[in-house]
Design a protein around this motif. Structure first.
Motif, mmCIF file in Angstrom:
data_model
loop_
_atom_site.group_PDB
_atom_site.id
_atom_site.type_symbol
_atom_site.label_atom_id
_atom_site.label_comp_id
_atom_site.label_asym_id
_atom_site.label_seq_id
_atom_site.Cartn_x
_atom_site.Cartn_y
_atom_site.Cartn_z
ATOM 1 N N GLU A 86 37.650 -52.868 5.436
ATOM 2 C CA GLU A 86 36.454 -52.884 6.270
ATOM 3 C C GLU A 86 36.743 -52.085 7.538
ATOM 4 N N ASN A 87 35.738 -51.395 8.040
ATOM 5 C CA ASN A 87 35.777 -50.513 9.216
ATOM 6 C C ASN A 87 36.326 -49.124 8.918
ATOM 7 N N VAL B 257 31.358 -51.879 5.732
ATOM 8 C CA VAL B 257 31.100 -53.117 6.464
ATOM 9 C C VAL B 257 31.411 -54.351 5.613
ATOM 10 N N ARG C 187 27.440 -48.773 6.251
ATOM 11 C CA ARG C 187 26.387 -48.654 7.262
ATOM 12 C C ARG C 187 26.789 -47.547 8.232
ATOM 13 N N ASP D 153 27.037 -46.006 11.913
ATOM 14 C CA ASP D 153 27.243 -46.650 13.212
ATOM 15 C C ASP D 153 25.965 -46.705 14.045
ATOM 16 N N ASP E 236 22.503 -52.432 6.825
ATOM 17 C CA ASP E 236 23.409 -51.900 5.812
ATOM 18 C C ASP E 236 22.652 -50.932 4.903
#
Length: 179
Positions: A75-76, A97, A111, A113, A118
């Protein structure tokens, strides 16, 4: 002073030749790889929209790397993948995400930024193009877009090659005249 100018011209001609070679490799590499250039595992991409502002903006050039193992994605992480937008298959670069795992397979919810929701599209392993390396060149994607056109390609390849060969011919003639 004359010697410094000769050295500078020689260096400049070789830099132009190497740049033209890199652009040629990128163009031919992308033609063989579904429109995605790949130079030794590095994937230069032009950002098409502002969905990732403030991380990067439209017309920025970003560099991604190939994804060897989807289980290395977290994630990220920011990934580039194939998706369908308005009925067309396009490249999209968004942040992971959420990661779905089901019966040994992984899929990703992404998603932008700058987006509040989403993406509707779930990203699967077969859709993945690369993972962003956190390297970007602001605005240089517009230059790369131009270089991918016929006019840009010829300007980038033919002009540097002609300049290089004319300069080398000049050096050869000057050497012969000196002898």
């Amino acid at each position: 002073m004359k010697k410094v100018i000769k050295i500078a011209a020689n260096v400049l001609s070789w830099v132009l030749l190497v740049f033209a070679l890199l652009i040629t490799l990128m163009v031919f590499s992308s033609a063989r790889n579904n429109g995605v250039a790949n130079l030794m595992g590095y994937i230069p991409l032009t950002v098409e929209t502002d969905s990732m502002v403030p991380t990067f903006s439209s017309k920025d050039l970003i560099i991604c790397t190939e994804i060897a193992d989807i289980y290395d994605l977290n994630e990220n992480d920011v990934i580039t993948y194939w998706t369908i937008i308005d009925g067309a298959r396009v490249k999209n670069t968004h942040r992971i995400v959420h990661i779905n795992e089901f019966e040994g397979t992984r899929s990703f919810i992404t998603r932008g930024d700058a987006n509040s929701m989403d993406d509707d599209y779930t990203v699967y392993a077969g859709d993945l193009i690369g993972k962003w390396t956190k390297f970007r060149v602001p605005g240089f994607g517009a230059v790369m877009g131009f270089l991918r056109t016929k006019t840009g390609f010829f300007a980038c390849i033919l002009v540097p090659m002609i300049v290089f060969f004319l300069y080398e011919l000049y050096k050869l003639i000057a050497t012969i005249l000196d002898i």
